[in-house]
Motif scaffolding. Sequence first.
Motif, short mmCIF file in Angstrom:
data_model
loop_
_atom_site.label_atom_id
_atom_site.label_comp_id
_atom_site.label_asym_id
_atom_site.label_seq_id
_atom_site.Cartn_x
_atom_site.Cartn_y
_atom_site.Cartn_z
N TYR A 185 -3.85 7.89 -11.96
CA TYR A 185 -4.79 6.89 -12.48
C TYR A 185 -4.39 5.51 -11.97
O TYR A 185 -3.20 5.18 -11.85
CB TYR A 185 -4.79 6.85 -14.01
CG TYR A 185 -5.10 8.17 -14.68
CD1 TYR A 185 -6.42 8.56 -14.90
CD2 TYR A 185 -4.09 9.02 -15.11
CE1 TYR A 185 -6.72 9.76 -15.52
CE2 TYR A 185 -4.37 10.22 -15.73
CZ TYR A 185 -5.69 10.59 -15.94
OH TYR A 185 -5.96 11.78 -16.55
N ALA A 186 -5.40 4.69 -11.68
CA ALA A 186 -5.19 3.30 -11.30
C ALA A 186 -6.33 2.47 -11.90
O ALA A 186 -7.50 2.88 -11.82
CB ALA A 186 -5.15 3.13 -9.79
N GLN A 187 -5.97 1.35 -12.50
CA GLN A 187 -6.98 0.47 -13.08
C GLN A 187 -7.62 -0.36 -11.98
O GLN A 187 -6.93 -0.92 -11.12
CB GLN A 187 -6.37 -0.44 -14.14
CG GLN A 187 -7.41 -1.30 -14.86
CD GLN A 187 -6.79 -2.19 -15.92
OE1 GLN A 187 -5.56 -2.23 -16.06
NE2 GLN A 187 -7.60 -2.89 -16.68
N LEU A 228 -5.89 -3.14 -7.54
CA LEU A 228 -5.69 -1.79 -8.09
C LEU A 228 -4.27 -1.72 -8.64
O LEU A 228 -3.31 -2.03 -7.93
CB LEU A 228 -5.88 -0.72 -7.00
CG LEU A 228 -7.27 -0.60 -6.37
CD1 LEU A 228 -7.21 0.31 -5.14
CD2 LEU A 228 -8.27 -0.07 -7.37
N TYR A 229 -4.14 -1.29 -9.91
CA TYR A 229 -2.84 -1.19 -10.56
C TYR A 229 -2.64 0.23 -11.07
O TYR A 229 -3.51 0.78 -11.76
CB TYR A 229 -2.75 -2.16 -11.75
CG TYR A 229 -2.62 -3.61 -11.36
CD1 TYR A 229 -1.37 -4.18 -11.15
CD2 TYR A 229 -3.75 -4.40 -11.20
CE1 TYR A 229 -1.25 -5.53 -10.79
CE2 TYR A 229 -3.64 -5.75 -10.84
CZ TYR A 229 -2.38 -6.29 -10.64
OH TYR A 229 -2.26 -7.61 -10.28
N PRO A 230 -1.50 0.87 -10.74
CA PRO A 230 -1.27 2.24 -11.21
C PRO A 230 -1.03 2.27 -12.72
O PRO A 230 -0.49 1.34 -13.31
CB PRO A 230 -0.01 2.67 -10.45
CG PRO A 230 0.67 1.39 -10.08
CD PRO A 230 -0.40 0.37 -9.89
N SER A 258 0.83 -1.20 0.00
CA SER A 258 0.00 0.00 0.00
C SER A 258 0.86 1.26 0.00
O SER A 258 0.52 2.26 -0.64
CB SER A 258 -0.93 -0.01 1.22
OG SER A 258 -1.69 1.18 1.28
N PHE A 259 2.00 1.22 0.70
CA PHE A 259 2.90 2.38 0.73
C PHE A 259 3.41 2.69 -0.67
O PHE A 259 3.37 3.84 -1.12
CB PHE A 259 4.06 2.10 1.68
CG PHE A 259 5.00 3.27 1.85
CD1 PHE A 259 4.86 4.14 2.90
CD2 PHE A 259 6.04 3.48 0.94
CE1 PHE A 259 5.73 5.21 3.05
CE2 PHE A 259 6.91 4.54 1.08
CZ PHE A 259 6.75 5.41 2.14
N VAL A 260 3.93 1.69 -1.37
CA VAL A 260 4.48 1.90 -2.71
C VAL A 260 3.40 2.35 -3.67
O VAL A 260 3.61 3.24 -4.51
CB VAL A 260 5.18 0.62 -3.20
CG1 VAL A 260 5.66 0.79 -4.64
CG2 VAL A 260 6.34 0.27 -2.29
N PHE A 261 2.21 1.77 -3.57
CA PHE A 261 1.11 2.13 -4.46
C PHE A 261 0.73 3.60 -4.29
O PHE A 261 0.62 4.35 -5.27
CB PHE A 261 -0.08 1.23 -4.16
CG PHE A 261 -1.34 1.59 -4.92
CD1 PHE A 261 -1.50 1.25 -6.25
CD2 PHE A 261 -2.37 2.28 -4.29
CE1 PHE A 261 -2.65 1.58 -6.94
CE2 PHE A 261 -3.52 2.62 -4.96
CZ PHE A 261 -3.66 2.27 -6.30
N ARG A 262 0.55 4.03 -3.06
CA ARG A 262 0.15 5.42 -2.82
C ARG A 262 1.28 6.39 -3.11
O ARG A 262 1.05 7.51 -3.57
CB ARG A 262 -0.33 5.58 -1.38
CG ARG A 262 -1.73 5.03 -1.14
CD ARG A 262 -2.18 5.28 0.27
NE ARG A 262 -1.66 4.29 1.20
CZ ARG A 262 -1.54 4.48 2.50
NH1 ARG A 262 -1.86 5.64 3.04
NH2 ARG A 262 -1.08 3.53 3.29
N GLU A 263 2.53 5.98 -2.86
CA GLU A 263 3.66 6.83 -3.19
C GLU A 263 3.76 7.05 -4.69
O GLU A 263 4.02 8.16 -5.16
CB GLU A 263 4.94 6.18 -2.66
CG GLU A 263 6.21 7.01 -2.89
CD GLU A 263 7.45 6.28 -2.45
OE1 GLU A 263 8.36 6.92 -1.92
OE2 GLU A 263 7.51 5.05 -2.65
N THR A 264 3.52 5.99 -5.46
CA THR A 264 3.58 6.11 -6.93
C THR A 264 2.48 7.02 -7.45
O THR A 264 2.73 7.92 -8.27
CB THR A 264 3.46 4.71 -7.56
OG1 THR A 264 4.51 3.87 -7.06
CG2 THR A 264 3.57 4.79 -9.07
N LEU A 265 1.26 6.82 -6.99
CA LEU A 265 0.15 7.65 -7.46
C LEU A 265 0.31 9.09 -7.04
O LEU A 265 -0.03 10.02 -7.80
CB LEU A 265 -1.18 7.09 -6.95
CG LEU A 265 -1.98 6.26 -7.97
CD1 LEU A 265 -1.20 5.01 -8.35
CD2 LEU A 265 -3.34 5.87 -7.41
#
Length: 452
Positions: free
Chosen positions: A114-116, A128-130, A96-103
Amino acid sequence: MGLLSGLFRSRDKPQNRTSGSAYSFFFGGSSAGKRVNERSAMQMTAVYACVRILSEAIAGLPLHLYRYKGDGGKEKALDHSLYRLLHDEPNPEMSSFVFRETLMTHLLLWGNAYAQIIRNGKGEVIALYPLMPDRMTVDRDGNGQLYYEYTVSMDDAPTVKGSVVRLKPSDVLHIPGLGFDGLVGYSPIAMAKNAIGMAIACEEYGAKFFANGAAPGGVLEHPGTIKDPQRVRESWQSTFGGSGNANKIAVLEEGMKYTPIGISPEQAQFLETRKFQINEIARIFRVPPHMVGDLEKSSFSNIEQQSLEFVKYTLEPWLVRWEQSIQRTLFSEEEKKNYFVKFNVEGLLRGDYASRMSGYATARQNGWMSANDIRELENLDRIPKEEGGDLYLINGNMLPLENAGAFANTEPRKEETSGEEVLEMEESDRGGDTAGNQDAVPKRHHRRGKLV
């Protein structure tokens, strides 16, 4: 007409010009003569620091899914499938950290994130995929319905070459930044490209100045005519140019003379300009200067207040964007009535130890926090319920407002009544005294002691 129609699009056909069509970057660099885009801007230390601070701050905050309770309270919805996706692991490839950091990085550089959304047969979100913002466009079809088009590259799917995938709004988690139509955001880098371009130019000037041995440029003067000036220039540059040739002694022949013509860094206010550009870039992202290493105007008396303002005025708007976008896209209409997501910013608002203990003492004495409530905030183990860990205490000398003065009105009456009883007993003793004065006094005192 094709070019003009692409430039001037109406509101019913919005387009992300800073990421999808790269409109703001295509038409020229900055006023300083340097081309600025999201990748060149990240090479600036101030931009990199601001993006890293904001993205890591958003990614590091706990994100919880809550359920409304019947009594008006809330509780964590640990049994909901979205809780694990948002709090722990949105997909099998990242946390979750990496996902939110990327977005959040996409949001700060391109103005959109954007995330699919991957759903199962029941319509439940399972992953959820960025998605890269520079390959996403937003438009409307003939019926006025929004749709998203994403260009798939070889990096995404080696078997697919340059295909375009059309996605429905329900399949895309879109978090827009500041924009003009409410549908897509505009890149902060594109909007402030002149300020960032000037910072890049200052950095490049300093690098070339020191690469030249920290010596300004100049002119070689010859009293006669030189047959091959290009060869003389190259010979001088190879012999005396560069930091490796600094402080060498030049020998000039045939009456040649060297005249410096460059402006010194002091005259160009090089350091002042670079320092100002750091504040300028921090102002773009609304980051306090002390968080990017500029402590010139920070002190022990105001740095804590600046940190609190960073949470309130910088992080809070971004958190609201995240929360409302997740609420709007990932929940069904029925779930929106019972569930909501919330970032926990209590950790960032924590004061020093003495201030926290003073606040806990006030909350504990006034009955709106128990011992376990306080221990949870301090990351301590809970006290068993049997030992009073969940008790809410209050001072015993506190009364409701309507009962104020009640005991003051009743106590004098008791004293008067007691006095009357004592007098009555004394009179009865005097009237019925037949045995003599010696025995009457001890009896009266004995009875008064009992009554009082």
